[in-house]
Design a protein around this motif. Structure first.
Motif, PDB file in Angstrom:
ATOM      1  N   ASP A 192       0.818  -1.220   0.000  1.00 48.10           N
ATOM      2  CA  ASP A 192       0.000   0.000   0.000  1.00 48.10           C
ATOM      3  C   ASP A 192       0.854   1.273   0.000  1.00 48.10           C
ATOM      4  O   ASP A 192       0.678   2.157   0.857  1.00 48.10           O
ATOM      5  N   SER A 235       2.132   0.132   4.276  1.00 42.73           N
ATOM      6  CA  SER A 235       1.769  -0.791   5.350  1.00 42.73           C
ATOM      7  C   SER A 235       2.988  -1.679   5.587  1.00 42.73           C
ATOM      8  O   SER A 235       3.776  -1.933   4.679  1.00 42.73           O
ATOM      9  N   PHE A 288      -4.705  -9.524   7.695  1.00 40.55           N
ATOM     10  CA  PHE A 288      -3.933  -8.280   7.552  1.00 40.55           C
ATOM     11  C   PHE A 288      -3.849  -7.651   8.954  1.00 40.55           C
ATOM     12  O   PHE A 288      -4.533  -6.687   9.267  1.00 40.55           O
ATOM     13  N   MET A 300      -1.532  -6.039  10.688  1.00 42.26           N
ATOM     14  CA  MET A 300      -0.330  -5.213  10.845  1.00 42.26           C
ATOM     15  C   MET A 300      -0.381  -4.378  12.133  1.00 42.26           C
ATOM     16  O   MET A 300      -1.446  -3.921  12.550  1.00 42.26           O
ATOM     17  N   TRP A 355      -3.738  -0.468   8.751  1.00 44.55           N
ATOM     18  CA  TRP A 355      -3.808  -0.676   7.299  1.00 44.55           C
ATOM     19  C   TRP A 355      -3.221   0.527   6.551  1.00 44.55           C
ATOM     20  O   TRP A 355      -2.506   1.347   7.124  1.00 44.55           O
ATOM     21  N   ALA A 356      -3.528   0.612   5.267  1.00 48.68           N
ATOM     22  CA  ALA A 356      -2.822   1.519   4.351  1.00 48.68           C
ATOM     23  C   ALA A 356      -2.800   2.982   4.804  1.00 48.68           C
ATOM     24  O   ALA A 356      -3.846   3.613   4.909  1.00 48.68           O
ATOM     25  N   ILE A 359     -11.429   3.008   5.663  1.00 51.25           N
ATOM     26  CA  ILE A 359      -9.965   2.799   5.567  1.00 51.25           C
ATOM     27  C   ILE A 359      -9.340   3.632   4.443  1.00 51.25           C
ATOM     28  O   ILE A 359     -10.004   4.350   3.720  1.00 51.25           O
ATOM     29  N   ASP A 360      -8.041   3.439   4.283  1.00 47.83           N
ATOM     30  CA  ASP A 360      -7.267   3.881   3.123  1.00 47.83           C
ATOM     31  C   ASP A 360      -7.298   5.394   2.886  1.00 47.83           C
ATOM     32  O   ASP A 360      -7.672   5.869   1.793  1.00 47.83           O
ATOM     33  N   GLU A 379     -11.316   0.172  -3.089  1.00 41.74           N
ATOM     34  CA  GLU A 379     -10.450   0.697  -2.018  1.00 41.74           C
ATOM     35  C   GLU A 379      -9.253   1.407  -2.661  1.00 41.74           C
ATOM     36  O   GLU A 379      -9.193   1.562  -3.880  1.00 41.74           O
ATOM     37  N   ALA A 380      -8.299   1.851  -1.834  1.00 43.01           N
ATOM     38  CA  ALA A 380      -7.041   2.427  -2.315  1.00 43.01           C
ATOM     39  C   ALA A 380      -7.224   3.739  -3.091  1.00 43.01           C
ATOM     40  O   ALA A 380      -6.724   3.906  -4.209  1.00 43.01           O
ATOM     41  N   THR A 417      -4.721  -8.274  -3.322  1.00 39.67           N
ATOM     42  CA  THR A 417      -4.914  -6.820  -3.296  1.00 39.67           C
ATOM     43  C   THR A 417      -4.039  -6.124  -4.334  1.00 39.67           C
ATOM     44  O   THR A 417      -2.978  -6.618  -4.718  1.00 39.67           O
ATOM     45  N   HIS A 434      -2.799  -2.003  -4.710  1.00 43.60           N
ATOM     46  CA  HIS A 434      -2.903  -0.702  -4.035  1.00 43.60           C
ATOM     47  C   HIS A 434      -1.685   0.113  -4.465  1.00 43.60           C
ATOM     48  O   HIS A 434      -0.598  -0.421  -4.595  1.00 43.60           O
ATOM     49  N   HIS A 445       2.251  -2.626  -5.274  1.00 43.73           N
ATOM     50  CA  HIS A 445       2.820  -3.796  -4.592  1.00 43.73           C
ATOM     51  C   HIS A 445       2.369  -5.069  -5.284  1.00 43.73           C
ATOM     52  O   HIS A 445       1.411  -5.064  -6.066  1.00 43.73           O
ATOM     53  N   ARG A 497       3.287  -8.725   1.153  1.00 41.65           N
ATOM     54  CA  ARG A 497       3.449  -8.036  -0.129  1.00 41.65           C
ATOM     55  C   ARG A 497       4.730  -7.202  -0.145  1.00 41.65           C
ATOM     56  O   ARG A 497       5.351  -6.987   0.886  1.00 41.65           O
TER      57      ARG A 497
HETATM   58  O1  FUB Z   1      -3.182  -3.569   3.577  1.00 41.80           O
HETATM   59  C1  FUB Z   1      -4.471  -3.807   4.108  1.00 41.80           C
HETATM   60  C2  FUB Z   1      -5.514  -3.470   3.100  1.00 41.80           C
HETATM   61  O2  FUB Z   1      -5.321  -4.267   1.942  1.00 41.80           O
HETATM   62  C3  FUB Z   1      -5.450  -2.063   2.575  1.00 41.80           C
HETATM   63  O3  FUB Z   1      -5.962  -1.117   3.468  1.00 41.80           O
HETATM   64  C4  FUB Z   1      -6.189  -2.229   1.317  1.00 41.80           C
HETATM   65  O4  FUB Z   1      -6.100  -1.159   0.430  1.00 41.80           O
HETATM   66  C5  FUB Z   1      -5.576  -3.497   0.784  1.00 41.80           C
HETATM   67  O5  FUB Z   1      -4.356  -3.251   0.130  1.00 41.80           O
END
Ligand code: FUB
Length: 346
Positions: A31, A46, A62, A64, A99-100, A150-151, A244-245, A293, A295, A310, A322
């Motif tokens: 991301d 991320s 995910f 993170m 996340w991102a 998100i994002d 998303e993204a 994904t 992004h 990525h 990723r």
């Molecule tokens: O990295 C976690 C989530 O996966 C991101 O927030 C999305 O955009 C996708 O890449």
């Protein structure tokens, strides 16, 4: 999120044919939000880890926990990992799933914008600040009021205004905000509350930021993405609708809103005349990569435009492990962007 079939992929062959290689390989990164600050490239990705969370369609794997900032003197130079920039344990309002992110700068202060699940398991977007582009960043005690999903991507316009673009379907919970407040009802499936195929697709959101970049200056508004007839893209149009993204860049006076189509795995773009849109769907920037994904960010470096993106080639297809990459992109004279094929053959 479901896995794409990867059995047929010979990763050694694939990596030879990739148009670019991972910028760093000692950690997994995804991301990538890239910016040039003071003549140097800073990438806010991320930081992917295998936290041992079971795979599910809401993206629990995910998991993170922190952010590292990557810096480069030029797109061809070595990418440097500047170490821990922010950890979830230092964000009072956040519980999990960093996340991102994105970042921006104003008057010598650097702002890291990031989504995370709050203690009530609802995604919110927070801000952390530093006097260095690489951090460490200090988080605000609360998430941005009125933020959700998100994002985040924060764009600075030529007049000095900053706008945040955000939103994401399925695990990103955007579909639960259709009535303006979080819908916590069952079922807990990624596609519950998504509009029918023949209804308008869910839209990303935009909000102008306050002067101190710590809050929204207005209630977030939906960002319209229209087809060639001026109609909103439909929910069933999964090759073109927003998933998303979100990202925004400006080229030759036009605003380019780019995004991932998620379950169809494209990076697409739509063009508009102002930061609020409407935006008209125009085409694809990137064909699908290895991994579920896709992004990206779009960043101008020394008069050339680059796509930071990525894939999961380094981890041999593991969805949540990723690696960030970069490739040059071309804006054609008519304003369209040439579509990149990430591998010359798979
Ligand atoms: O990295 C976690 C989530 O996966 C991101 O927030 C999305 O955009 C996708 O890449």
């Amino acid at each position: 999120m479901p896995e794409k079939s990867i059995e047929h992929i010979n990763f050694d062959e694939l990596n030879k044919t990739a148009i670019s290689q991972p910028l760093v390989s000692h950690i997994y990164t995804a991301d990538p939000s890239a910016h040039v600050f003071n003549g140097k490239i800073y990438i806010y990705p991320s930081h992917d880890i295998d936290a041992g969370e079971a795979f599910d369609d809401l993206g629990s794997h995910f998991a993170m926990e922190d952010y590292h900032v990557i810096s480069m003197d030029s797109v061809d130079s070595k990418a440097v990992d500047n170490g821990l920039a922010l950890h979830v344990k230092d964000v009072p309002w956040a519980k999990q799933q960093m996340w991102a992110p994105d970042a921006n700068e104003k008057n010598g202060t650097y702002y890291l914008f990031f989504p995370a699940k709050a203690h009530d398991d609802i995604f919110r977007i927070g801000v952390a600040t530093s006097n260095s582009p690489t951090g460490p960043f200090k988080a605000e005690p609360e998430a941005i009021k009125g933020s959700f999903s998100i994002d985040p991507a924060v764009f600075k316009d030529d007049d000095g205004s900053y706008y945040m673009y955000f939103g994401g379907l399925w695990g990103g919970q955007l579909q639960r905000w259709r009535d303006g407040e979080f819908n916590a009802s069952e079922p807990d499936s990624p596609t519950a509350f998504i509009p029918e195929d023949n209804e308008a697709a869910l839209l990303p959101y935009v909000a102008k930021m306050t002067d101190n970049l710590l809050e929204f200056d207005e209630k977030a508004k939906e960002l319209q993405i229209l087809d060639e007839n001026g109609d909103l893209l439909l929910s069933g149009d999964i090759d073109r609708r927003f998933f998303e993204a979100a990202w925004l860049h400006k080229h030759n006076g036009k605003y380019y809103f780019s995004y991932s189509t998620g379950d169809s795995h494209f990076i697409c773009y739509a063009i508009g005349d102002n930061p609020y849109g409407p935006f008209t769907y125009t085409g694809r920037i990137l064909e699908p990569v290895v991994g579920w994904t896709s992004h990206h960010s779009v960043c101008k470096v020394d008069e050339k435009w680059y796509l930071f993106y990525h894939d999961s080639s380094l981890s041999k297809g593991v969805t949540h492990l990723r690696s960030v990459k970069v490739a040059e992109i071309t804006h054609n004279a008519d304003g369209t962007i040439e579509t990149l094929e990430p591998y010359s053959k798979i």
